[in-house]
Design an enzyme around this catalytic site. Sequence first.
Site, PDB file in Angstrom:
ATOM      1  N   GLN A  19     170.310  89.906 -16.896  1.00  0.00           N
ATOM      2  CA  GLN A  19     169.338  89.247 -15.681  1.00  0.00           C
ATOM      3  C   GLN A  19     169.883  89.721 -14.388  1.00  0.00           C
ATOM      4  OE1 GLN A  19     170.827  85.194 -17.076  1.00  0.00           O
ATOM      5  NE2 GLN A  19     170.439  85.006 -14.985  1.00  0.00           N
ATOM      6  N   CYS A  25     167.241  83.463 -16.074  1.00  0.00           N
ATOM      7  CA  CYS A  25     167.740  83.078 -17.559  1.00  0.00           C
ATOM      8  C   CYS A  25     166.675  82.423 -18.107  1.00  0.00           C
ATOM      9  CB  CYS A  25     168.824  82.288 -17.630  1.00  0.00           C
ATOM     10  SG  CYS A  25     168.598  80.617 -16.853  1.00  0.00           S
ATOM     11  N   HIS A 157     171.565  76.680 -17.781  1.00  0.00           N
ATOM     12  CA  HIS A 157     171.275  78.030 -18.142  1.00  0.00           C
ATOM     13  C   HIS A 157     170.745  78.103 -19.522  1.00  0.00           C
ATOM     14  CE1 HIS A 157     172.325  82.317 -18.535  1.00  0.00           C
ATOM     15  NE2 HIS A 157     173.134  82.136 -19.313  1.00  0.00           N
ATOM     16  N   ASN A 173     172.974  85.571 -25.003  1.00  0.00           N
ATOM     17  CA  ASN A 173     173.035  85.495 -23.543  1.00  0.00           C
ATOM     18  C   ASN A 173     172.079  86.549 -22.896  1.00  0.00           C
ATOM     19  OD1 ASN A 173     173.663  84.281 -21.117  1.00  0.00           O
ATOM     20  ND2 ASN A 173     175.913  84.357 -21.376  1.00  0.00           N
TER      21      ASN A 173
END
Length: 208
Positions: A19, A25, A157, A173
């Site tokens: 990102q 996110c 997040h 992630n």
Amino acid sequence: LPEQIDWRKKGAVTPVKNQGSCGSCWAFSTVSTVESINQIRTGNLISLSEQELVDCDKKNHGCLGGAFVFAYQYIINNGGIDTQANYPYKAVQGPCQAASKVVSIDGYNGVPFCNEXALKQAVAVQPSTVAIDASSAQFQQYSSGIFSGPCGTKLNHGVTIVGYQANYWIVRNSWGRYWGEKGYIRMLRVGGCGLCGIARLPYYPTKA
């Protein structure tokens, strides 16, 4: 329920993305689950456009954050989302471009709040978006192994659970493939609301 599942091994997860310095996110975790359910339903793994959500989903805030539900709602209302190839990621918010509706979803569901058994049931069927507290230095500097904290439960997040084993979640992630275990983190399963609040806000998209 299967004792373990890893949707990466089933070919349902695109390569890890990054990102950058944009707080998007929410778009990455949402898009990841849409890519996965599309592959599970159609057999085609297509990398989709986070940038379209950043630019065009006006209920969310581009690089300043956003919510999964609005992102899913945008894709539903829009009749689909474009590919990463057609609408590539820039890591800054820009004007909404005309985009093709390549992959669609029918809806989305939430997983019952703070119910790890229900989250396991959901992930057994498909990857799910979750929000976590990723603010601790230990989380940010994670490199390998089963992460057990420390972390709080202030959700800040968005990430994606792509599988589980008996004692941990496999979490994707959006900090690139050089973070953690090739972009992934294994997070200890602790029951209840989960480590870092992982079981507080899970969602997954639906597609017939």
